[in-house]
Write an enzyme that holds these catalytic residues in place. Structure first.
Site, PDB file in Angstrom:
ATOM      1  CB  THR A   1       4.991 -11.974   2.059  1.00  0.00           C
ATOM      2  OG1 THR A   1       5.212 -10.632   1.585  1.00  0.00           O
ATOM      3  CG2 THR A   1       6.316 -12.701   2.187  1.00  0.00           C
ATOM      4  N   GLY A   2       2.263 -11.582  -0.164  1.00  0.00           N
ATOM      5  CA  GLY A   2       0.975 -10.912  -0.288  1.00  0.00           C
ATOM      6  C   GLY A   2      -0.076 -11.906  -0.740  1.00  0.00           C
TER       7      GLY A   2
ATOM      8  CG  ASP B   1       2.759  -7.909 -11.511  1.00  0.00           C
ATOM      9  OD1 ASP B   1       3.487  -7.238 -12.257  1.00  0.00           O
ATOM     10  OD2 ASP B   1       2.194  -8.973 -11.863  1.00  0.00           O
TER      11      ASP B   1
HETATM   12  N1  AR6 Z   1       6.432  -1.560  -2.938  1.00  0.00           N
HETATM   13  C1  AR6 Z   1       6.985  -2.532  -2.186  1.00  0.00           C
HETATM   14  N2  AR6 Z   1       6.319  -3.624  -1.756  1.00  0.00           N
HETATM   15  C2  AR6 Z   1       5.012  -3.719  -2.082  1.00  0.00           C
HETATM   16  C3  AR6 Z   1       4.352  -2.737  -2.872  1.00  0.00           C
HETATM   17  C4  AR6 Z   1       5.117  -1.622  -3.308  1.00  0.00           C
HETATM   18  N3  AR6 Z   1       4.585  -0.647  -4.048  1.00  0.00           N
HETATM   19  N4  AR6 Z   1       3.054  -3.127  -3.037  1.00  0.00           N
HETATM   20  C5  AR6 Z   1       2.915  -4.281  -2.368  1.00  0.00           C
HETATM   21  N5  AR6 Z   1       4.093  -4.647  -1.796  1.00  0.00           N
HETATM   22  P1  AR6 Z   1       2.163  -9.260  -3.684  1.00  0.00           P
HETATM   23  P2  AR6 Z   1       2.924 -12.085  -4.157  1.00  0.00           P
HETATM   24  C6  AR6 Z   1       4.413  -5.835  -0.983  1.00  0.00           C
HETATM   25  O1  AR6 Z   1       0.771  -9.650  -3.370  1.00  0.00           O
HETATM   26  O2  AR6 Z   1       2.462 -12.461  -2.801  1.00  0.00           O
HETATM   27  C7  AR6 Z   1       0.163 -10.125  -8.044  1.00  0.00           C
HETATM   28  O3  AR6 Z   1      -1.154  -9.964  -8.432  1.00  0.00           O
HETATM   29  C8  AR6 Z   1       3.285  -6.514  -0.260  1.00  0.00           C
HETATM   30  O4  AR6 Z   1       2.986  -5.822   0.941  1.00  0.00           O
HETATM   31  O5  AR6 Z   1       2.399  -8.056  -4.514  1.00  0.00           O
HETATM   32  O6  AR6 Z   1       4.255 -12.579  -4.653  1.00  0.00           O
HETATM   33  C9  AR6 Z   1       1.000 -10.856  -9.069  1.00  0.00           C
HETATM   34  O7  AR6 Z   1       0.604 -10.576 -10.381  1.00  0.00           O
HETATM   35  C10 AR6 Z   1       3.906  -7.865   0.015  1.00  0.00           C
HETATM   36  O8  AR6 Z   1       4.725  -7.791   1.179  1.00  0.00           O
HETATM   37  O9  AR6 Z   1       2.971 -10.477  -4.401  1.00  0.00           O
HETATM   38  C11 AR6 Z   1       0.764 -12.282  -8.716  1.00  0.00           C
HETATM   39  O10 AR6 Z   1      -0.448 -12.762  -9.261  1.00  0.00           O
HETATM   40  C12 AR6 Z   1       4.802  -8.092  -1.190  1.00  0.00           C
HETATM   41  O11 AR6 Z   1       4.896  -6.821  -1.864  1.00  0.00           O
HETATM   42  C13 AR6 Z   1       0.649 -12.257  -7.207  1.00  0.00           C
HETATM   43  O12 AR6 Z   1       0.185 -10.949  -6.873  1.00  0.00           O
HETATM   44  C14 AR6 Z   1       4.331  -9.137  -2.168  1.00  0.00           C
HETATM   45  O13 AR6 Z   1       2.920  -9.077  -2.282  1.00  0.00           O
HETATM   46  C15 AR6 Z   1       1.981 -12.454  -6.537  1.00  0.00           C
HETATM   47  O14 AR6 Z   1       1.782 -12.542  -5.151  1.00  0.00           O
END
Ligand code: AR6
Length: 164
Positions: A116-117, A32
């Site tokens: 997954t993050g 995000d």
């Molecule tokens: N490109 C592709 N994948 C990515 C990138 C990127 N640039 N950066 C991270 N990922 P997360 P969530 C992957 O935490 O678990 C935010 O603060 C990362 O490795 O981004 O759905 C939002 O505002 C992981 O596999 O999202 C919400 O508050 C995946 O993206 C919360 O985090 C998702 O990780 C959402 O949590």
């Protein structure tokens, strides 16, 4: 066709990239944060009037300075114990994102590994849900990209792709 790649999703020139947002749609960390940084402040300005998004639903905005034309913002479930409808809610994120893309006539779409993050969804379980939803929509898209950020995610998705 489903393509599994390892990339920064903000670099992909597709019709839409999907953002793993939160219910406020006002930005955050992880993917995000990366999407908002590259898209520029216009993205936040476009998200604000949407008034948020409930978990499992999706909203669309332009991509502004991103190479993708559109951003589809969806809100994944926070993982608790697997008994709180996490899988159905995660599947809804993928389906609602695909449906929104179809409503806008889009043909190529890239997804990060939603939930997954920060939201703690176990990676393999989430990838299984993601791939099942992607398979459902293969006939209606030219390109569906599973965009993995880590080597571990890439391996999980590739294993699931070959085991189908
Ligand atoms: N490109 C592709 N994948 C990515 C990138 C990127 N640039 N950066 C991270 N990922 P997360 P969530 C992957 O935490 O678990 C935010 O603060 C990362 O490795 O981004 O759905 C939002 O505002 C992981 O596999 O999202 C919400 O508050 C995946 O993206 C919360 O985090 C998702 O990780 C959402 O949590």
């Amino acid at each position: 066709m489903i393509e599994v790649i390892r990339a920064d999703i903000t670099t992909l020139a597709v019709d839409a990239i999907v953002n793993a947002a939160n219910e406020s749609l006002l930005g955050g960390g992880g993917v995000d944060g990366a999407i908002h940084r590259v898209a520029g402040p216009e993205l936040l300005a476009a998200c604000r009037p949407l008034g948020g998004c409930p978990t499992g639903e999706a909203r669309i905005t332009p991509g502004f300075r991103l190479p993708s034309s559109w951003v589809i913002h969806t809100v994944g479930p926070v993982w608790h114990d697997g008994a709180r409808h996490e899988a159905e809610r995660l599947a809804a994120c993928y389906r609602n994102s695909f449906e929104l893309a179809l409503q806008h006539g889009l043909r190529s779409i890239a997804f990060p590994a939603i939930s997954t993050g920060v939201y703690g969804y176990p990676k393999r379980r989430a990838a299984t849900v993601a791939m099942a939803a992607m398979h459902e929509y293969v006939p209606r898209f030219a390109r569906i990209i599973a965009c993995c950020h880590s080597a571990e995610d890439l391996q999980i998705y590739c294993e699931l792709l070959v085991s189908d």
